[in-house]
Design a protein around this motif. Structure first.
Motif, PDB file in Angstrom:
ATOM      1  N   ALA A 105       0.824  -1.221   0.000  1.00  0.00           N
ATOM      2  CA  ALA A 105       0.000   0.000   0.000  1.00  0.00           C
ATOM      3  C   ALA A 105       0.852   1.264   0.000  1.00  0.00           C
ATOM      4  O   ALA A 105       0.432   2.308   0.467  1.00  0.00           O
ATOM      5  N   LEU A 106       2.087   1.149  -0.502  1.00  0.00           N
ATOM      6  CA  LEU A 106       2.977   2.277  -0.687  1.00  0.00           C
ATOM      7  C   LEU A 106       3.376   2.973   0.606  1.00  0.00           C
ATOM      8  O   LEU A 106       3.910   4.059   0.582  1.00  0.00           O
ATOM      9  N   ALA A 107       3.148   2.324   1.715  1.00  0.00           N
ATOM     10  CA  ALA A 107       3.610   2.815   3.017  1.00  0.00           C
ATOM     11  C   ALA A 107       3.285   4.288   3.200  1.00  0.00           C
ATOM     12  O   ALA A 107       4.172   5.124   3.340  1.00  0.00           O
ATOM     13  N   GLY A 119      10.543  14.086   8.265  1.00  0.00           N
ATOM     14  CA  GLY A 119      11.785  14.294   7.527  1.00  0.00           C
ATOM     15  C   GLY A 119      11.591  14.105   6.032  1.00  0.00           C
ATOM     16  O   GLY A 119      10.486  14.245   5.491  1.00  0.00           O
ATOM     17  N   TYR A 120      12.677  13.795   5.353  1.00  0.00           N
ATOM     18  CA  TYR A 120      12.624  13.599   3.904  1.00  0.00           C
ATOM     19  C   TYR A 120      12.037  12.227   3.572  1.00  0.00           C
ATOM     20  O   TYR A 120      12.393  11.220   4.174  1.00  0.00           O
ATOM     21  N   ARG A 121      11.137  12.231   2.597  1.00  0.00           N
ATOM     22  CA  ARG A 121      10.525  10.992   2.115  1.00  0.00           C
ATOM     23  C   ARG A 121      10.557  10.988   0.591  1.00  0.00           C
ATOM     24  O   ARG A 121      10.365  12.011  -0.053  1.00  0.00           O
ATOM     25  N   HIS A 122      10.788   9.792   0.049  1.00  0.00           N
ATOM     26  CA  HIS A 122      10.773   9.652  -1.407  1.00  0.00           C
ATOM     27  C   HIS A 122       9.343   9.544  -1.934  1.00  0.00           C
ATOM     28  O   HIS A 122       9.083   9.873  -3.087  1.00  0.00           O
ATOM     29  N   GLU A 123       8.447   9.078  -1.099  1.00  0.00           N
ATOM     30  CA  GLU A 123       7.054   8.893  -1.519  1.00  0.00           C
ATOM     31  C   GLU A 123       6.117   9.624  -0.552  1.00  0.00           C
ATOM     32  O   GLU A 123       6.136   9.378   0.648  1.00  0.00           O
ATOM     33  N   ALA A 184      13.826  13.520  -2.906  1.00  0.00           N
ATOM     34  CA  ALA A 184      13.035  13.399  -1.676  1.00  0.00           C
ATOM     35  C   ALA A 184      12.500  14.770  -1.292  1.00  0.00           C
ATOM     36  O   ALA A 184      13.053  15.812  -1.677  1.00  0.00           O
ATOM     37  N   TRP A 185      11.430  14.771  -0.510  1.00  0.00           N
ATOM     38  CA  TRP A 185      10.770  16.009  -0.119  1.00  0.00           C
ATOM     39  C   TRP A 185      10.462  15.984   1.375  1.00  0.00           C
ATOM     40  O   TRP A 185      10.218  14.934   1.966  1.00  0.00           O
TER      41      TRP A 185
END
Length: 324
Positions: A105-107, A119-123, A184-185
């Motif tokens: 489920a794409l976490a 923090g920074y996440r790619h998704e 990442a954002w």
């Protein structure tokens, strides 16, 4: 000698004959009045019955149109939200999304954790079923399961001058960007989401919104209509979810079910653009959701039957997996 005939050529009327003629010209007899009244009442009864049928038919048509409108609004809201439930196109130039992540489920991010604390996440973005049991960030003591949707709208074209969270790419923080967070954002609260002062030239930034859809049955709140309600976070200083507000009322049925979609054969071998086999347990199905919903008519105006619909929830992250 006076003639028995007048100038019209007709014999003159006697006194009794003249009286009868005068009565005829003056009006109808009692029997004729009764017959006329009976006919009038019969006609009125027919008109009232026909009018009642017409009114009932009009009410039925209006009630069905209202049901269709509310069902259309509900479907449109889901389509709009799901259309942004993932990073906008162009944020992911590569196909680095793993099928393993998609099957999990794409976490999606924790709805009870403030976005800036992650923090920074790619998704960012996604859809999940959330159970509020044991959670202290949702108001109310009753545990309920709802549909959590996290949306990302590309800025500045889809962002307004409102307050909320924005997603800032790592490149906007200055200095050298580590390879691991280049794409990442991180989230940050702003009072105006139409601009990004920290990185005016950034092309990959957006607005982050969290939505929680929860169904209220008639038994949950006596003397109220069943409704689908919407909750959103209320502030960043003291992160919490606000009270639920009615999104669509008269929702007689709302069920979110797990849906398993077949995983295309090409995805089974693709990881980061390399043809490598995936573990066996992640190569069979792709997890999604299906919503079964029905809208009731206003009982005070119509007895129309429920209007039902079924919708498969597919969001951009799943579409990207299929497109690998």
């Amino acid at each position: 000698m006076r003639s028995r005939f007048d100038y019209t050529g007709l014999p003159p009327l006697g006194g009794r004959q003249f009286e009868k003629a005068a009565q005829v010209e003056a009006g109808m007899s009692l029997v004729e009045c009764l017959v006329a009244n009976a006919l009038t009442l019969t006609l009125l009864a027919l008109l009232m019955a026909t009018g009642a049928q017409v009114i009932q038919s009009v009410n039925m048509v209006a009630a069905r149109a209202d049901q269709q409108l509310r069902l259309h609004q509900l479907g449109g809201f889901l389509d709009s939200a799901l259309g942004y439930a993932g990073p906008p196109p162009g944020w992911k130039g590569d196909s680095r999304l793993l099928a393993e992540d998609a099957l999990a489920a794409l976490a999606v991010s924790d709805p009870c954790a403030a976005p800036e604390s992650l923090g920074y996440r790619h998704e960012w973005g996604g859809v999940a079923l959330i159970d509020t049991a044991g959670s202290n960030c949702f108001p109310g003591s009753a545990a309920q399961t709802g549909l959590y949707i996290e949306t990302v709208r590309p800025c500045p074209e889809a962002c307004a001058a409102d307050e909320g969270y924005v997603l800032i790419p790592a490149a906007c923080d200055g200095g050298e960007v580590a390879e691991g967070i280049r794409m990442a954002w991180r989230a940050q609260w702003q009072t105006d989401r139409s601009t990004l002062p920290v990185c005016a030239a950034a092309a990959t930034w957006g607005a982050l919104d969290r939505l929680f859809l929860v169904y209220r049955r008639v038994s949950d709140v006596p003397d109220s209509l069943p409704a689908l309600r919407l909750q959103t976070p209320v502030s960043s200083a003291d992160y919490r979810w606000g009270a639920a507000e009615v999104l669509i009322d008269g929702v007689a049925r709302w069920t979110v079910l797990q849906a398993e979609l077949p995983l295309p054969g090409a995805i089974r071998e693709v990881v980061d653009g390399q043809r490598e086999p995936l573990p066996h347990h992640v190569t069979e199905r792709l997890s999604a959701f299906r919503v079964e919903m029905a809208v009731a008519a206003d009982a005070a105006k119509s007895s129309a039957a429920l209007l039902s619909a079924s919708k498969l929830l597919v969001w951009p992250a799943l579409i990207r997996v299929y497109a690998l």
